[in-house]
Design a protein around this motif. Sequence first.
Motif, PDB file in Angstrom:
ATOM      1  N   GLY A  35       0.823  -1.209   0.000  1.00 18.14           N
ATOM      2  CA  GLY A  35       0.000   0.000   0.000  1.00 18.14           C
ATOM      3  C   GLY A  35       0.853   1.253   0.000  1.00 18.14           C
ATOM      4  N   ALA A  36       1.944   1.247   0.766  1.00 20.47           N
ATOM      5  CA  ALA A  36       2.837   2.405   0.816  1.00 20.47           C
ATOM      6  C   ALA A  36       3.500   2.636  -0.536  1.00 20.47           C
ATOM      7  N   MET A  37       3.868   1.571  -1.221  1.00 17.41           N
ATOM      8  CA  MET A  37       4.469   1.687  -2.548  1.00 17.41           C
ATOM      9  C   MET A  37       3.485   2.342  -3.522  1.00 17.41           C
ATOM     10  N   ILE A  38       2.230   1.904  -3.480  1.00 16.96           N
ATOM     11  CA  ILE A  38       1.215   2.463  -4.371  1.00 16.96           C
ATOM     12  C   ILE A  38       0.935   3.920  -4.017  1.00 16.96           C
ATOM     13  N   CYS A  39       0.857   4.231  -2.719  1.00 15.68           N
ATOM     14  CA  CYS A  39       0.612   5.619  -2.304  1.00 15.68           C
ATOM     15  C   CYS A  39       1.776   6.525  -2.700  1.00 15.68           C
ATOM     16  N   ALA A  40       3.001   6.030  -2.535  1.00 16.33           N
ATOM     17  CA  ALA A  40       4.159   6.845  -2.924  1.00 16.33           C
ATOM     18  C   ALA A  40       4.135   7.124  -4.422  1.00 16.33           C
ATOM     19  N   ALA A  41       3.746   6.124  -5.216  1.00 18.15           N
ATOM     20  CA  ALA A  41       3.632   6.342  -6.658  1.00 18.15           C
ATOM     21  C   ALA A  41       2.526   7.347  -6.974  1.00 18.15           C
ATOM     22  N   ARG A  42       1.437   7.306  -6.218  1.00 16.80           N
ATOM     23  CA  ARG A  42       0.361   8.269  -6.397  1.00 16.80           C
ATOM     24  C   ARG A  42       0.828   9.685  -6.052  1.00 16.80           C
ATOM     25  N   ILE A  43       1.689   9.799  -5.034  1.00 17.18           N
ATOM     26  CA  ILE A  43       2.212  11.107  -4.658  1.00 17.18           C
ATOM     27  C   ILE A  43       3.076  11.669  -5.790  1.00 17.18           C
ATOM     28  N   VAL A  44       3.911  10.818  -6.400  1.00 18.28           N
ATOM     29  CA  VAL A  44       4.699  11.264  -7.545  1.00 18.28           C
ATOM     30  C   VAL A  44       3.773  11.844  -8.614  1.00 18.28           C
ATOM     31  N   GLU A  45       2.670  11.201  -8.826  1.00 14.53           N
ATOM     32  CA  GLU A  45       1.736  11.615  -9.866  1.00 14.53           C
ATOM     33  C   GLU A  45       0.990  12.897  -9.507  1.00 14.53           C
ATOM     34  N   SER A  46       0.566  13.029  -8.244  1.00 14.86           N
ATOM     35  CA  SER A  46      -0.413  14.062  -7.906  1.00 14.86           C
ATOM     36  C   SER A  46       0.137  15.285  -7.194  1.00 14.86           C
ATOM     37  N   VAL A  47       1.278  15.166  -6.517  1.00 13.06           N
ATOM     38  CA  VAL A  47       1.785  16.303  -5.756  1.00 13.06           C
ATOM     39  C   VAL A  47       2.242  17.398  -6.729  1.00 13.06           C
ATOM     40  N   PRO A  48       1.961  18.669  -6.435  1.00  8.19           N
ATOM     41  CA  PRO A  48       2.272  19.719  -7.410  1.00  8.19           C
ATOM     42  C   PRO A  48       3.748  20.109  -7.501  1.00  8.19           C
ATOM     43  N   ASP A  49       4.540  19.878  -6.470  1.00  6.08           N
ATOM     44  CA  ASP A  49       5.912  20.383  -6.437  1.00  6.08           C
ATOM     45  C   ASP A  49       6.910  19.322  -6.888  1.00  6.08           C
ATOM     46  N   LEU A  50       7.869  19.741  -7.692  1.00  2.91           N
ATOM     47  CA  LEU A  50       8.816  18.790  -8.258  1.00  2.91           C
ATOM     48  C   LEU A  50       9.746  18.203  -7.197  1.00  2.91           C
ATOM     49  N   ASP A  51      10.123  18.999  -6.186  1.00  2.00           N
ATOM     50  CA  ASP A  51      11.010  18.456  -5.160  1.00  2.00           C
ATOM     51  C   ASP A  51      10.333  17.302  -4.416  1.00  2.00           C
ATOM     52  N   ALA A  52       9.015  17.416  -4.196  1.00  2.00           N
ATOM     53  CA  ALA A  52       8.282  16.327  -3.555  1.00  2.00           C
ATOM     54  C   ALA A  52       8.156  15.125  -4.486  1.00  2.00           C
ATOM     55  N   LYS A  53       7.998  15.357  -5.769  1.00  2.00           N
ATOM     56  CA  LYS A  53       7.969  14.259  -6.732  1.00  2.00           C
ATOM     57  C   LYS A  53       9.296  13.503  -6.709  1.00  2.00           C
ATOM     58  N   PHE A  54      10.399  14.247  -6.694  1.00  2.00           N
ATOM     59  CA  PHE A  54      11.719  13.618  -6.655  1.00  2.00           C
ATOM     60  C   PHE A  54      11.822  12.667  -5.459  1.00  2.00           C
ATOM     61  N   TYR A  55      11.494  13.198  -4.264  1.00  2.00           N
ATOM     62  CA  TYR A  55      11.660  12.352  -3.083  1.00  2.00           C
ATOM     63  C   TYR A  55      10.719  11.159  -3.119  1.00  2.00           C
ATOM     64  N   SER A  56       9.460  11.381  -3.530  1.00  2.00           N
ATOM     65  CA  SER A  56       8.491  10.282  -3.561  1.00  2.00           C
ATOM     66  C   SER A  56       8.947   9.159  -4.480  1.00  2.00           C
ATOM     67  N   ALA A  57       9.687   9.507  -5.531  1.00  2.00           N
ATOM     68  CA  ALA A  57      10.212   8.473  -6.422  1.00  2.00           C
ATOM     69  C   ALA A  57      11.187   7.564  -5.682  1.00  2.00           C
ATOM     70  N   THR A  58      12.031   8.140  -4.817  1.00  2.00           N
ATOM     71  CA  THR A  58      12.954   7.297  -4.041  1.00  2.00           C
ATOM     72  C   THR A  58      12.180   6.467  -3.021  1.00  2.00           C
ATOM     73  N   GLN A  59      11.115   7.045  -2.462  1.00  2.00           N
ATOM     74  CA  GLN A  59      10.334   6.293  -1.483  1.00  2.00           C
ATOM     75  C   GLN A  59       9.614   5.117  -2.128  1.00  2.00           C
ATOM     76  N   THR A  60       9.150   5.297  -3.356  1.00  2.00           N
ATOM     77  CA  THR A  60       8.494   4.194  -4.053  1.00  2.00           C
ATOM     78  C   THR A  60       9.428   2.988  -4.135  1.00  2.00           C
ATOM     79  N   MET A  61      10.708   3.242  -4.429  1.00  2.00           N
ATOM     80  CA  MET A  61      11.689   2.155  -4.475  1.00  2.00           C
ATOM     81  C   MET A  61      11.905   1.553  -3.090  1.00  2.00           C
ATOM     82  N   ASP A  62      11.963   2.406  -2.070  1.00  2.00           N
ATOM     83  CA  ASP A  62      12.112   1.902  -0.702  1.00  2.00           C
ATOM     84  C   ASP A  62      10.987   0.928  -0.356  1.00  2.00           C
ATOM     85  N   GLU A  63       9.755   1.337  -0.648  1.00  2.00           N
ATOM     86  CA  GLU A  63       8.602   0.521  -0.279  1.00  2.00           C
ATOM     87  C   GLU A  63       8.582  -0.782  -1.058  1.00  2.00           C
TER      88      GLU A  63
END
Length: 369
Positions: free
Chosen positions: A111-139
Motif C-alpha cells: 500500500g505504501a508503494m502504491i501511495c508513494a507512486a500516487r504522490i509522484v503523480e499528484s503532488v504539485p511540487d517537483l522536489d516532492a515528486k523527486f523524493y516520492s520516487a525514491t520512497q516508491t523504491m524503498d517501499e
Amino acid sequence: MPTHDLYANEPGAPAWHVPAFGAARFSWEYDDGRDRLLALYQKGKDKQWDGTRRIDWDLEVDPCDALGTPEEAMVLYGTPYWDRMTDKDKGELRRHFASWQFSQFLHGEQGAMICAARIVESVPDLDAKFYSATQTMDEARHAEIYGRFLHEKIGLLYPINDNLRSLLDDTLRDSRWDMPYLGMQVLIEGLALAAFGMIRDTTTKPLPRQILTYVMQDEARHVAFGRMALRDYYRQLTDAELREREEFVIEGCHLMRDRLRGVEVLENFGIARAEAERLSERSEFLQLFRKLLFSRIVPCVKDIGLWGERLQRAYVDMGVLEMGDANLDQLMAQDEELADRLDAERFAVEERERMAEVTEAIREGGADG
C-alpha cells in the motif's frame, strides 16, 4: 509454491482494484525547490540498499518461535485455552501470530508503494515528486523483504486485515493530493514504525531484528518527508479544511487501533469471533501494545498542525494525548543510529572471522613449511 497456497485464510480475488481519483500534475519548475526536501531526496538516493545483500538470509528461523515471543505476551496466556494446549499447539499459535503480524506489514508496504507512486503523480511540487520516487523504491524493497521472510522462513501468510484495507481504500480514493501523505505517511507508516520498533527492541532473533532495523532506517525518512510537505501545506488551509482532515485522522486512528486484535488467528484455533475479541480486549500486553503504537502518530499529527479540540478529545479517549509531546526527531535519529550500529557490529564480526581465517591459513602454511 504459489503464495495463494500459503494463506491461512482464503484471500479472495487475486487482485484488489481500487478506483483512482484526482489529477496527475506536471511541474515545469526544474531548477527550484525547498532545500530541506532536496536534501532529503539526496539522502534517499544515498541510502538505497539491496535487501538480498544487506540482510543475512542464511540465518535460521524456527517458524514456531520466529520472534522469541514470551508466553506472557500471547493473547491466550493465562486462559483455559492456553492450559489445554500442547507445546506443539503453542508453537503453532506463535507461528500464526508472527505470520499475521508480518503479513500486515507486507500488505501495508505494498500500500505504501502504491501511495508513494500516487504522490509522484499528484503532488504539485517537483522536489516532492523527486523524493516520492525514491520512497516508491524503498517501499518496493520492504515488500520484497517481508514477502521473502514469510515465504522462506515462516511458510504461512494471512490476508490483509479488513481495517487496514478500509484505511487504504479511503486514502487511495480521495482526490485531494495531500491525502496519500496523511493516510499513509502519517497514519499507516506512523503506526507501522511503532510496531516495527517494539518488535525490533524486544525480539531475541537476529534475522527479524535485522529486517526491522533496516526498514525503520528508511521509514524515518518517509515520515520526515510527510511532516515537511504537510506542515507547509496545512498552514494555508481554512479551519473547515483542517477539520475535514482531522476527522479523517480520528477515523483512521480508530481503524488502526481496532486492526491490532489478530482475531483472525484465534478464529483459526477454533475460538468464536466474539470470544476472540473479548480475549484480545482483556490482554494486558495487547492493551499496552495498542497504546504504544500511537507513539509515532500523535506527535506527528500535532507537528503538522492538526490539533483541534475534537481531535484532542479523541486522543484523550484513547489514552494517548500525552504522546503528542514526544520528541519525534529524537525517535527518528535513534532509528538511523541503530541501523548504522547494526551494520558496524556485523562488519566487525565479519572482519574478525576473516582475520581468523587468514591467521589460521598462515599458521597452517608455517606448519607445512
